[in-house]
Design a protein around this motif. Structure first.
Motif, short mmCIF file in Angstrom:
data_model
loop_
_atom_site.label_atom_id
_atom_site.label_comp_id
_atom_site.label_asym_id
_atom_site.label_seq_id
_atom_site.Cartn_x
_atom_site.Cartn_y
_atom_site.Cartn_z
N ILE A 148 -21.77 63.48 -54.68
CA ILE A 148 -23.06 63.75 -54.05
C ILE A 148 -24.15 63.64 -55.11
O ILE A 148 -24.11 64.32 -56.13
CB ILE A 148 -23.08 65.15 -53.39
CG1 ILE A 148 -22.01 65.21 -52.29
CG2 ILE A 148 -24.46 65.46 -52.82
CD1 ILE A 148 -21.84 66.58 -51.65
N TYR A 318 -28.56 69.21 -63.63
CA TYR A 318 -28.24 70.37 -64.46
C TYR A 318 -29.29 71.46 -64.24
O TYR A 318 -30.33 71.23 -63.65
CB TYR A 318 -28.25 69.98 -65.94
CG TYR A 318 -27.13 69.09 -66.41
CD1 TYR A 318 -25.99 69.63 -66.99
CD2 TYR A 318 -27.23 67.71 -66.33
CE1 TYR A 318 -24.97 68.82 -67.46
CE2 TYR A 318 -26.20 66.89 -66.80
CZ TYR A 318 -25.08 67.45 -67.36
OH TYR A 318 -24.07 66.65 -67.83
N THR A 363 -34.20 66.27 -67.93
CA THR A 363 -34.55 64.89 -67.57
C THR A 363 -34.65 64.04 -68.83
O THR A 363 -34.79 64.56 -69.94
CB THR A 363 -35.93 64.83 -66.87
OG1 THR A 363 -36.89 65.40 -67.77
CG2 THR A 363 -35.94 65.56 -65.57
P1 NAP Z 1 -30.69 63.50 -61.93
O1 NAP Z 1 -31.02 62.22 -62.60
O2 NAP Z 1 -31.79 64.49 -61.75
O3 NAP Z 1 -30.09 63.12 -60.46
C1 NAP Z 1 -29.78 64.12 -59.54
C2 NAP Z 1 -29.43 63.51 -58.19
O4 NAP Z 1 -29.05 64.56 -57.33
C3 NAP Z 1 -30.59 62.78 -57.51
O5 NAP Z 1 -30.09 61.67 -56.83
C4 NAP Z 1 -31.10 63.84 -56.52
O6 NAP Z 1 -31.73 63.31 -55.39
C5 NAP Z 1 -29.80 64.45 -56.10
N1 NAP Z 1 -29.97 65.78 -55.52
C6 NAP Z 1 -30.60 66.87 -56.04
N2 NAP Z 1 -30.51 67.91 -55.19
C7 NAP Z 1 -29.82 67.47 -54.12
C8 NAP Z 1 -29.40 68.06 -52.90
N3 NAP Z 1 -29.67 69.34 -52.64
N4 NAP Z 1 -28.70 67.31 -52.02
C9 NAP Z 1 -28.41 66.02 -52.29
N5 NAP Z 1 -28.79 65.40 -53.40
C10 NAP Z 1 -29.48 66.12 -54.32
O7 NAP Z 1 -29.53 64.31 -62.66
P2 NAP Z 1 -28.23 63.85 -63.46
O8 NAP Z 1 -27.58 62.66 -62.86
O9 NAP Z 1 -27.45 65.10 -63.62
O10 NAP Z 1 -28.78 63.43 -64.88
C11 NAP Z 1 -29.48 64.38 -65.74
C12 NAP Z 1 -30.18 63.62 -66.85
O11 NAP Z 1 -29.22 63.08 -67.76
C13 NAP Z 1 -30.98 62.44 -66.34
O12 NAP Z 1 -32.18 62.35 -67.07
C14 NAP Z 1 -30.08 61.26 -66.62
O13 NAP Z 1 -30.75 60.02 -66.74
C15 NAP Z 1 -29.43 61.69 -67.92
N6 NAP Z 1 -28.15 60.97 -68.11
C16 NAP Z 1 -28.22 59.74 -68.66
C17 NAP Z 1 -27.07 58.99 -68.81
C18 NAP Z 1 -27.16 57.61 -69.40
O14 NAP Z 1 -28.21 57.24 -69.91
N7 NAP Z 1 -26.11 56.82 -69.34
C19 NAP Z 1 -25.83 59.49 -68.39
C20 NAP Z 1 -25.79 60.76 -67.82
C21 NAP Z 1 -26.98 61.49 -67.68
P3 NAP Z 1 -33.34 63.44 -55.21
O15 NAP Z 1 -33.90 62.40 -56.10
O16 NAP Z 1 -33.53 63.19 -53.77
O17 NAP Z 1 -33.72 64.83 -55.63
#
Ligand code: NAP
Length: 449
Positions: A148, A318, A363
Motif C-alpha cells: 500500500i 515514516y 522527505t
Molecule cells: P513517501 O514518498 O511519502 O510515500 C508515501 C506513499 O504512501 C504515498 O504514495 C502516499 O500517497 C501514500 N499514503 C500515505 N498515507 C496513505 C494512506 N492513508 N492510504 C494510502 N496511501 C497513503 O514515503 P516513503 O516511500 O516511505 O519514502 C520516504 C522518503 O524516503 C521519500 O523522500 C523517498 O523518496 C525516500 N526514499 C528514497 C529512496 C531512493 O531514492 N531510492 C528509497 C527509499 C526511500 P499520497 O501521496 O496520496 O499521500
C-alpha cells in the motif's frame, strides 16, 4: 575546544559532523557521533535496498568523515530515558539530534494489524539485517502480496519481493533473509496508490528499474491510468511526475512477457479494510475506487475492489518518534525548531539542535540532508564562542561510561566489518551482514571496540 555531540550516524548526522569540522575558523573542535546501534550509517546501511549498491557506496564518503581525527564514532549508546538530553548538555557544549523518523505512519483502517500485515519499514529492516528485526519472519508462502503506497519505499519492497533470490545473492542481504526469499512463493505483487499516476511519490529511476527485473512483468491498466487527466497530456506536469507518467504509458502498451512473477501497479484505490481468512490471517484488502477531485486530491466513488493478499506491506511513509526529554510536535512528527535550533515552548534552547528528518520530516533523498545539516551546523558555529563559555568536565567518554553506556568505538565497528567479510567468505558470498545484536556486539568486542 568546542565539544559537540551528534546523535545519530545516518546521513544527516554524518553530514552535520562534516559541516562542523569542514570550516576553518574553528579548528579546535571535537565531535562525538553517538548511535543507538553498534554500526554507523543509519538508513544508508539499514534502509537503502541491498541491490542499490551505488547508493550504498555512499558509505565510503560517510566513512571519511567518521575517520577524521576530530570525529569519534560511539555506537551502542542510546539517548533517551537512560541518557537524557539534560545529562548530555552537561557533557557537551552543544548537542545535535539527527535521529531521523524511526516509526511508520499508520493507515487507520480496520484490520491494519492482522497477522500477515506489516509496516514496509519492518520488511526493509529485515532484509537490511537491522538487529531489532533479527527474528522477523514474513509469510513469504503468500502467493499474492499487496504493497500500500506508491513512494520509493513501496518500490523497494515490491522489487525485493519480485526479484529472485539469485538476483540478491551477490548483495550483503543476511543469509536467513536470502534463504527465506529463495523459498518464497510470491508470484503477484500489487502496489497500490490512492491517487493517480501523476501524484505518485516514487522517482523515475526507481520506477523504471521495476521494468528491468529478470523474472517479473510490470502490468498497468490503461483505463485506470486514464482516470488521471494528466495521463493524456503530461506536458504540464513537474519533471519527475511527467517522466513517471511517460514510463507508465510505455508499459500500458506492452503485453506481458509471461515471466513467473508480476508487479501490478494500481492507482485510484483507497484502502478501506484488511479482511481475514478463516485462519485469522489477512486474506484480502478492500479498496474504494477514487477519482480525481480536480485539485490534486481524490474523492471516493461507490465502487470498490478487493485484492487477495496473504502478505500486506503498508508503505505509507515514516514518522518521527519523540526523544524523551526533547520537545516534539506530534502533528508533524518533528522536533520544533528554527532553522535547526531546537525550540522549547517557542523559545530557542541554547546548545540544542536538530538536522535531517527529525528537523524537517521524512522527505527527500539522502543528498537533501547535506544542505539541511549545513544550515544547522552554521547556526551552531555562529554561537560557538557563547557555547564554549560554559566549562565542561573532561572527556565525555568517562561520563558516558559512568551513565552506564558501553560504547562501541571505531575499532569495534571495524571488527564488525571484518566479521561480516569473514561470514560472507564462509558462505561463498561477498560481505554478508550480521543480523542480530549478540552477533554484532560479540564481533565488536572481539575487536578492540
Ligand atoms: P513517501 O514518498 O511519502 O510515500 C508515501 C506513499 O504512501 C504515498 O504514495 C502516499 O500517497 C501514500 N499514503 C500515505 N498515507 C496513505 C494512506 N492513508 N492510504 C494510502 N496511501 C497513503 O514515503 P516513503 O516511500 O516511505 O519514502 C520516504 C522518503 O524516503 C521519500 O523522500 C523517498 O523518496 C525516500 N526514499 C528514497 C529512496 C531512493 O531514492 N531510492 C528509497 C527509499 C526511500 P499520497 O501521496 O496520496 O499521500
Amino acid at each position: 575546544m568546542l565539544r559537540v555531540a551528534v546523535i545519530g550516524s545516518g546521513p544527516s548526522g554524518v553530514y552535520t559532523a562534516e559541516a562542523l569540522t569542514g570550516q576553518h575558523q574553528l579548528p579546535d573542535i571535537a565531535v562525538d557521533v553517538l548511535d543507538r546501534l553498534p554500526c554507523p550509517y543509519g538508513l544508508v546501511r539499514y534502509g537503502v535496498a541491498p541491490d542499490h549498491e551505488k547508493i550504498k557506496s555512499l558509505q565510503n564518503n560517510l566513512r571519511r568523515v567518521l575517520e577524521d581525527p576530530r570525529v569519534r564514532f560511539l555506537g551502542n549508546v542510546e539517548v533517551g530515558e537512560g541518557l537524557a538530553p539534560e545529562r548530555l548538555r552537561e557533557m557537551y557544549h552543544a548537542v545535535v539530534y539527527c535521529v531521523g523518523s524511526a516509526a511508520d505512519r499508520r493507515l487507520g483502517v480496520p484490520g491494519e494489524d492482522l497477522p500477515g500485515s506489516y509496516p514496509a519499514t519492518r520488511f526493509v529492516s529485515w532484509y537490511s539485517a537491522h538487529p531489532d528485526e533479527a527474528a522477523g519472519g514474513f509469510p513469504l508462502d503468500a502467493k499474492s502480496a499487496v504493497v500500500i503506497g506508491v513512494g520509493n519505499v513501496a518500490v523497494d519492497v515490491a522489487r525485493v519481493l519480485a526479484r529472485g533470490a539469485d538476483e540478491l545473492r551477490h548483495t550483503d542481504v543476511p543469509d536467513a533473509a536470502l534463504r527465506a526469499l529463495a523459498a518464497g512463493e510470491v508470484t503477484d505483487v500489487h502496489m497500490v496508490g490512492r491517487r493517480g499516476p501523476s501524484q505518485a511519490k516514487f522517482t523515475t529511476k526507481e520506477l523504471r528499474e521495476l521494468g528491468t527485473l529478470a523474472d517479473a512483468d510490470v502490468l498497468v491498466r490503461e483505463d485506470e491510468l486514464a482516470l488521471d487527466p494528466a495521463y493524456a497530456d503530461p506536458s504540464a506536469l513537474p519533471a519527475v511526475a511527467r517522466r513517471n507518467v511517460e514510463v507508465l504509458r510505455q508499459w500500458a502498451g506492452r503485453p506481458p512477457a509471461g515471466r513467473s512473477r508480476r508487479i501490478h501497479l494500481r492507482f485510484f484505490l483507497r484502502p478501506q479494510e484488511l479482511t481475514a481468512g478463516p485462519d485469522g490471517r489477512v486474506s484480502a484488502v478492500r479498496f474504494v475506487r477514487t477519482v480525481p477531485d480536480g485539485t490534486g486530491g481524490v474523492v471516493d466513488t461507490a465502487a470498490s475492489e478487493e485484492i487477495d493478499a496473504q502478505l500486506v506491506l503498508r508503505s505509507v511513509g515514516y514518522r518521527g518518534v519523540p526523544v524523551p526529554g526533547l520537545p516534539f510536535d506530534p502533528a508533524r512528527g518533528v522536533v520544533p525548531n528554527d532553522a535547526g535550533r531546537v525550540l522549547r515552548d517557542g523559545v530557542v534552547a541554547p546548545g540544542e539542535y536538530v538536522a535531517g528528518w527529525i528537523k524537517r520530516g521524512p522527505t527527500g533523498v539522502i543528498g537533501t540532508n547535506r544542505p539541511c545539516a549545513k544550515e544547522t551546523a552554521a547556526g551552531l558555529l555562529a554561537h560557538a564562542s557563547a557555547l564554549m563559555a560554559r566549562p565542561l568536565p573532561a572527556d565525555p567518554l568517562d561520563a558516558l561510561r559512568a551513565a552506564g553506556a558501553r560504547p562501541v568505538a571505531w575499532p569495534g565497528w571495524l571488527a564488525i566489518e571484518a566479521a561480516e567479510a569473514a561470514l560472507g567468505a564462509s558462505l561463498g558470498r561477498g560481505t554478508v551482514k550480521i543480523p542480530d545484536w549478540s552477533g554484532l556486539l560479540a564481533a565488536a568486542r572481539g575487536g578492540a571496540g
